[in-house]
Design an enzyme around this catalytic site. Structure first.
Site, PDB file in Angstrom:
ATOM      1  N   GLY A 241      42.694  -3.486  44.711  1.00 39.05           N
ATOM      2  CA  GLY A 241      41.970  -2.697  44.561  1.00 39.05           C
ATOM      3  C   GLY A 241      41.862  -0.934  43.985  1.00 39.05           C
ATOM      4  N   SER A 242      42.049  -0.096  44.452  1.00 36.83           N
ATOM      5  CA  SER A 242      41.727   1.745  43.545  1.00 36.83           C
ATOM      6  C   SER A 242      42.570   1.924  43.476  1.00 36.83           C
ATOM      7  CB  SER A 242      40.796   2.629  45.349  1.00 36.83           C
ATOM      8  OG  SER A 242      41.421   2.808  45.612  1.00 36.83           O
ATOM      9  N   ARG A 243      42.851   2.947  42.011  1.00 31.25           N
ATOM     10  CA  ARG A 243      43.932   3.737  42.060  1.00 31.25           C
ATOM     11  C   ARG A 243      44.513   4.204  43.223  1.00 31.25           C
ATOM     12  NH1 ARG A 243      44.618   5.747  35.439  1.00 31.25           N
ATOM     13  NH2 ARG A 243      46.408   7.395  35.841  1.00 31.25           N
ATOM     14  N   GLY A 245      44.790   4.472  46.089  1.00 27.96           N
ATOM     15  CA  GLY A 245      44.442   3.102  47.788  1.00 27.96           C
ATOM     16  C   GLY A 245      46.129   2.677  46.794  1.00 27.96           C
ATOM     17  N   GLU A 265      47.542  -4.143  42.305  1.00 24.31           N
ATOM     18  CA  GLU A 265      46.617  -3.913  40.465  1.00 24.31           C
ATOM     19  C   GLU A 265      45.148  -3.449  41.005  1.00 24.31           C
ATOM     20  OE1 GLU A 265      44.380  -7.570  39.723  1.00 24.31           O
ATOM     21  OE2 GLU A 265      42.868  -5.848  38.654  1.00 24.31           O
ATOM     22  N   CYS A 302      38.054  -6.847  38.029  1.00 21.67           N
ATOM     23  CA  CYS A 302      38.529  -5.457  37.124  1.00 21.67           C
ATOM     24  C   CYS A 302      38.844  -5.591  35.621  1.00 21.67           C
ATOM     25  CB  CYS A 302      40.006  -6.096  38.050  1.00 21.67           C
ATOM     26  SG  CYS A 302      40.336  -7.207  38.464  1.00 21.67           S
ATOM     27  N   GLU A 393      38.238   4.284  34.733  1.00 24.38           N
ATOM     28  CA  GLU A 393      37.745   3.696  35.022  1.00 24.38           C
ATOM     29  C   GLU A 393      36.443   3.861  35.931  1.00 24.38           C
ATOM     30  OE1 GLU A 393      37.975  -0.382  37.102  1.00 24.38           O
ATOM     31  OE2 GLU A 393      38.391   1.085  38.636  1.00 24.38           O
TER      32      GLU A 393
END
Ligand code: NAP
Length: 532
Positions: A241-243, A245, A265, A302, A393
Site C-alpha cells: 500500500g502507501s508509504r 500506511g 511493500e 507498484c 511517486e
C-alpha cells in the site's frame, strides 16, 4: 453466495454491532450492499488467540498436507467463478479480463507454493555431522532448517483485490511456511474479500485443519489493523500500500514490547534509463512499450514506470510519438475516490512546479465519476538533481521524462534515487558493455533489473524478486512475489546432538522426505544424502 458483512473469526462469524462500512462502486459512486461491520477489539483478540492455538498443530503438518490445503483454496476460489468476477469488477472498476487474469494469477500462485512445500527442499536443511573423536574437543552434531514464525497479519492491497489480498501472495506464502493468517480486508473491496475469505475458510474445514488457521477481519486500519499488528500473539506482518500506511504499521510492529518483522511493500517509481543508440534504433518500439506500461491498469501498479531518463539531443521523436499516443488514451476510472484524489493532487503538484512542463494530458469529462487522465511531463537532469520532490511517486498513469546531457548527469541521477522495486535499461550491446558504473549503482537501488523491456508485469515463479531497498519495501532482503516470499515468515532453528528419531523428518539421517540438503558443506540430492 449471500454476503453477510460479518468478519470471519476462525469458524465463527463476527457480530453486527461494530461501525458500519460500505464498499462503493468507483465508477458510479453507488454504495454496495451489504453493510460491513468493523470487528470489535474482542473479536480481534479472539482471532489472534485462535490463530496462536492453531499454530501448535498447523506448524507441524507435513508439506504434502499443506499442499493439499493450498490447492483446495485455489479450487474453492475457482468455484466462485462469475460471482467473484461480478463483485470484484463492481468494487474496483477493473475490467472483467483483468479480474479473470488476476484470479488465475492468485490460484496459480497458491499452486506454486503448494508445489514448493510438497517437494520440501525449500526448508534449507543443513547437517554438520559430529565427530566424537575430534581433538582437542569433540565436534557436536549440528543440524538446522527453517521453521514457521507464528501467526501472521496480512493487510490487503487496494490495487490487487485478489493477487495481493485475502488469498494473495502474502497469505499464500505465510500459509505455505506453516503460519496461521489473519487478514485485514481493504475497505475498497469488502465483498470480494468476504467471498475469498469464505473459500479459504471452507478449505480449512475440508482439510480438517484447526479452526484458527485463517480469519478475516473488516474495519479501519487505524483501529483493527493497529490492534492486530500490536497484538502480542501476532508474530509477523505483510502489507502492500502507501508509504505512509506502511511506515505507520512498520513503526507499530517494531515498537511493540516484542518487536516483530513487518514486510511492507510501499513506494517505487521504477526508473527507466534509455541510452542514445538504443533510442535511435528503437524509438517507435520504446514509445509504444512505454505508453502501454505507463497506462496499464490506469497506472495503478507498484511497477508503473514514473521516471524515464532520455538523452537530451535525441529525445524529440520519442516525445512527439508519446504525446500522440497519450492523446488517444481514454480516461480511466481509478480504484477508489481516495486514489483518484491523490493522483490528481500529484499531477497538480507537478503542473505547479516551474521546472516541470506538462507535455501531454488526457482531458477528463467533468461529469465522469472517479476518472483520471494520463499525463506526461518533462524536465531536465539538473532540475531533477536539485529538486528531490521530483522523484516522488504519483500513483496512476503519469510519468516524468528527464532529459540528460551527459553520462555524468545520468550517473548522478541514478545515484540520487531512493530504493526501487525495478530499474530498466535500454541499451545496445556496446552501450551495455560500457555501462558498468550505471549497472553497479542500479544493483544497489533496485530488486529487479530489466533489460530492453518495461517493468510492469511481474512473473510469479521461483526466481522472481519483487522487493527492493526502502522505500520500495521495509526490508530490501525480501520479496513479496515468488516462492522466496515464504522465507519471510520463517526463522532458522538449530538442533545440537539431537537424537535422530526426535529430529524433524527433514533432518533425520535417512532423509525420509528425500529432499535436497547440505551435508558437511556439500549440497546433496536425495539419493546421496539418504545414505548418511
Ligand atoms: P493504504 O492507505 O496504505 O492502505 C493499505 C492498508 O493499510 C489498508 O488496510 C489501510 O486501512 C491500512 N492503513 C493505512 N494507513 C494506516 C495506518 N496509519 N495505520 C494502520 N493501518 C493503516 O493504501 P491504499 O488505500 O491502497 O492507497 C492509498 C495510496 O497508497 C494511493 O493513493 C497510492 O498513492 C498508494 N499506493 C501505492 C501502492 C504501491 O504499490 N506503490 C499500492 C497501493 C497504493 P483502511 O482500510 O482503513 O484504509
Amino acid at each position: 453466495m449471500k454476503l453477510s458483512g460479518k468478519s470471519i473469526i476462525a469458524f465463527r462469524r463476527g457480530a453486527c454491532n461494530g461501525d458500519a462500512i460500505r464498499a462503493i462502486n468507483p465508477a458510479t459512486g453507488e454504495e454496495l450492499c451489504p453493510i460491513y461491520y468493523s470487528a470489535s477489539p474482542e473479536e480481534v483478540d479472539e482471532a489472534a488467540r485462535l490463530a496462536s492455538k492453531a499454530f501448535e498443530t498447523y506448524a507441524r503438518i507435513s508439506g504434502k498436507d499443506k499442499a493439499i490445503f493450498l490447492r483446495k483454496i485455489a479450487e474453492n476460489i475457482e468455484d466462485l467463478s462469475d460471482e467473484l468476477v461480478e463483485r470484484a469488477t463492481q468494487e474496483t472498476a477493473l475490467p472483467v479480463p483483468r479480474i479473470k487474469t488476476e484470479t488465475a494469477r492468485t490460484t496459480n500462485q497458491l499452486r506454486l507454493f503448494a508445489n514448493l512445500v510438497e517437494e520440501g527442499s525449500w526448508v534449507d536443511a543443513r547437517i554438520d555431522r559430529g565427530d566424537p573423536k575430534r581433538t582437542p574437543l569433540p565436534k557436536p552434531d549440528v543440524r538446522s532448517m527453517l521453521q514457521p514464525l507464528g501467526s501472521v497479519a496480512v493487510f490487503c492491497a487496494s490495487n490487487f483485490p485478489l493477487a495481493f489480498s485475502v488469498a494473495g501472495g502474502d497469505t499464500a506464502s505465510a500459509l505455505a511456511g506453516g503460519n496461521p493468517v489473519i487478514v485485514k480486508a481493504h475497505h475498497a473491496h469488502l465483498g470480494t474479500a468476504e467471498l475469498v475469505g469464505l473459500a479459504v475458510s471452507r478449505a480449512v474445514v475440508e482439510c480438517d485443519l484447526s479452526e484458527g488457521v485463517f480469519s478475516l477481519l473488516f474495519g479501519p486500519g487505524r483501529e483493527v489493523g493497529r490492534q492486530l499488528i500490536t497484538h502480542p500473539l501476532i508474530k509477523g506482518g505483510g502489507f502492500t500500500g502507501s508509504r505512509s500506511g506502511g511506515q505507520a504499521l512498520m513503526k507499530l510492529a517494531s515498537s511493540r514490547p516484542e518487536p516483530v518483522p513487518f514486510y511492507a511493500e510501499m513506494s517505487s517509481v521504477n526508473p527507466i534509463f534509455i541510452l542514445p543508440s538504443a533510442l535511435s534504433e528503437r524509438s517507435e518500439a520504446i514509445a509504444k512499450g512505454l505508453h502501454s506500461s505507463v497506462t496499464l491498469g490506469a497506472g495503478q501498479f507498484c511497477t508503473n514506470p514514473g521516471l524515464v531518463f532520455i538523452p537530451h539531443d535525441r529525445s524529440e521523436k520519442l516525445i512527439e510519438r508519446l504525446c500522440e499516443l497519450m492523446a488517444t488514451t481514454a480516461p480511466f476510472t481509478m480504484l477508489t475516490p481516495g486514489i483518484c484524489l491523490a493522483y490528481q493532487e500529484g499531477v497538480e503538484r507537478l503542473c505547479q512546479n516551474p521546472r516541470v512542463e506538462l507535455i501531454a494530458e488526457q482531458k477528463v469529462n467533468e461529469t465522469g465519476h472517479g476518472l483520471a487522465g494520463a499525463a506526461l511531463f518533462q524536465t531536465d537532469a539538473i532540475s531533477f538533481l536539485e529538486d528531490q520532490s521530483l522523484g516522488a511517486e504519483v500513483f496512476g498513469p503519469a510519468t516524468l521524462m528527464i532529459k540528460y546531457s551527459s553520462w555524468e548527469q545520468l550517473i548522478d541521477c541514478a545515484r540520487s534515487l531512493e530504493g526501487q522495486l525495478t530499474a530498466t535499461i535500454h541499451a545496445d550491446t556496446e552501450e551495455l558493455e560500457n555501462s558498468h558504473d550505471l549497472i553497479a549503482i542500479l544493483q544497489t537501488k533496485a530488486g529487479r533489473l530489466v533489460f530492453k523491456g518495461f517493468p510492469t508485469g511481474v512473473e510469479v515463479g521461483y526466481a522472481m524478486v519483487h522487493g527492493g531497498p526502502f522505500p520500495a519495501t521495509s526490508d530490501g532482503r525480501s520479496t513479496s512475489v515468488g516462492t522466496r516470499a515464504a522465507l519471510r515468515f520463517t526463522r532458522s532453528v538449530c538442533y545440537q546432538d539431537w537424537p535422530d528419531e526426535a529430529l524433524p523428518k527433514e533432518l533425520q539421517n535417512a532423509n525420509p522426505l528425500h529432499i535436497w540438503r547440505m551435508v558437511d558443506g556439500e549440497i546433496m540430492n536425495a539419493s546421496v544424502s539418504d545414505k548418511l
